[in-house]
Design a protein around this motif. Structure first.
Motif, PDB file in Angstrom:
ATOM      1  N   VAL A  48       0.869  -1.182   0.000  1.00 33.97           N
ATOM      2  CA  VAL A  48       0.000   0.000   0.000  1.00 33.97           C
ATOM      3  C   VAL A  48       0.902   1.228   0.000  1.00 33.97           C
ATOM      4  N   VAL A  49       0.742   2.064  -1.030  1.00 41.55           N
ATOM      5  CA  VAL A  49       1.547   3.274  -1.208  1.00 41.55           C
ATOM      6  C   VAL A  49       0.660   4.467  -0.849  1.00 41.55           C
ATOM      7  N   VAL A  50       1.026   5.164   0.222  1.00 44.10           N
ATOM      8  CA  VAL A  50       0.178   6.211   0.785  1.00 44.10           C
ATOM      9  C   VAL A  50       0.595   7.599   0.308  1.00 44.10           C
ATOM     10  N   ASP A  51      -0.262   8.244  -0.463  1.00 44.79           N
ATOM     11  CA  ASP A  51      -0.169   9.672  -0.801  1.00 44.79           C
ATOM     12  C   ASP A  51       1.175  10.114  -1.382  1.00 44.79           C
ATOM     13  N   VAL A  52       1.790   9.288  -2.211  1.00 44.08           N
ATOM     14  CA  VAL A  52       3.039   9.695  -2.844  1.00 44.08           C
ATOM     15  C   VAL A  52       2.660  10.524  -4.074  1.00 44.08           C
ATOM     16  N   GLN A  53       2.307  11.784  -3.769  1.00 45.33           N
ATOM     17  CA  GLN A  53       1.793  12.726  -4.750  1.00 45.33           C
ATOM     18  C   GLN A  53       2.815  13.835  -4.983  1.00 45.33           C
ATOM     19  N   SER A  54       2.765  14.419  -6.155  1.00 52.45           N
ATOM     20  CA  SER A  54       3.763  15.402  -6.580  1.00 52.45           C
ATOM     21  C   SER A  54       4.031  16.481  -5.542  1.00 52.45           C
TER      22      SER A  54
END
Length: 194
Positions: free
Chosen positions: A19-25
Motif C-alpha cells: 500500500v503506497v500512501v499519498d506519494v503525490q507530486s
C-alpha cells in the motif's frame, strides 16, 4: 485472526501486498518536498519493483486535499508520482485513514491479503492512521523505516521544533508493538503470486 509478521532467522517473513500512501507530486517534488524525498522515492521504487516482480497486489492511496491545498484534486500537486500499472488500484480518500470511506479492506480481503507493507507520506498522519486501521482490522503490517517520510514539525508553545527524521521515528514508535518495522525497503519480500 491473521498471522503476525515475524522474523525468520535474519529475514522478515514475506508480505502479501503493498500500500503506497499519498506519494503525490506536492509532497515529493520541488522546493516543498519532504526532507530526504530522493531517498524516500528510491526506496518506494524498490518496493514497487519487488511487489510487481512477485505479482503482489499494489494499491495506491491518493489524498483529495481541500480547495487551495497543495493536493487539491486535479491540480499538479495532486498527481501520483509513480504511475500505476494495469491492474493496480488507486483509491481516493479525503481523510488520514486509507481504510475510511474506501474499498481498501474489501480489495485486500478479496485478494487474500493477510500481511502488507505500507510506505509513503506523511509519517505521523496518513501513514500512521492507515497503519493503525490495518492493525485494528487484523492485518500484519510491515513498515520499512526508509520508505516513509514527513516534514519538520515547527516549534509550538513551550516546545522546540522536531526535525523530520525524528518526527518519522516518533510516528513509528507511536504505533506500538503490533507493527513490524524494518530498517530498509531492501529487506522487504513479497509472496509470489505469478
Amino acid at each position: 485472526m491473521k498471522e503476525e509478521l515475524h522474523e525468520i532467522g535474519d529475514h522478515l517473513s514475506p508480505v502479501d501486498a503493498l500500500v503506497v500512501v499519498d506519494v503525490q507530486s506536492a509532497f515529493v517534488q520541488g522546493a516543498e518536498a519532504v526532507p530526504g524525498h530522493e531517498v524516500l522515492l528510491s526506496m518506494i521504487s524498490v518496493l514497487l519493483t519487488e511487489a510487481r516482480s512477485a505479482g503482489a497486489p499494489v494499491i495506491f492511496l491518493q489524498n483529495d486535499g481541500e480547495p487551495g491545498a497543495v493536493d487539491e484534486p486535479s491540480q499538479p500537486g495532486w498527481q501520483l508520482h509513480f504511475p500505476p500499472l494495469s491492474g493496480e488500484r488507486v483509491l481516493r480518500k479525503a481523510g488520514d485513514d486509507g481504510f475510511e470511506d474506501t474499498d481498501l479492506d474489501d480489495i485486500l480481503e478479496a485478494s487474500g491479503v493477510h500481511d502488507l507493507a505500507i510506505c509513503g507520506v506523511l509519517s505521523e498522519m496518513c501513514v500512521a492512521a492507515t497503519t493503525r486501521a490495518a492493525l485494528e482490522l487484523g492485518y500484519g503490517v510491515l513498515l520499512p523505516h526508509d520508505a516513509h517520510a514527513t516534514y519538520d514539525v515547527p516549534a509550538g508553545p513551550g516546545s522546540d521544533g522536531v526535525p523530520a527524521a525524528m518526527a518519522a521515528r516518533a510516528a513509528e514508535w507511536s504505533l506500538g508493538d503490533e507493527v513490524c518495522i524494518c530498517a530498509s525497503a531492501r529487506d522487504v519480500r513479497f509472496k509470489g503470486r505469478i
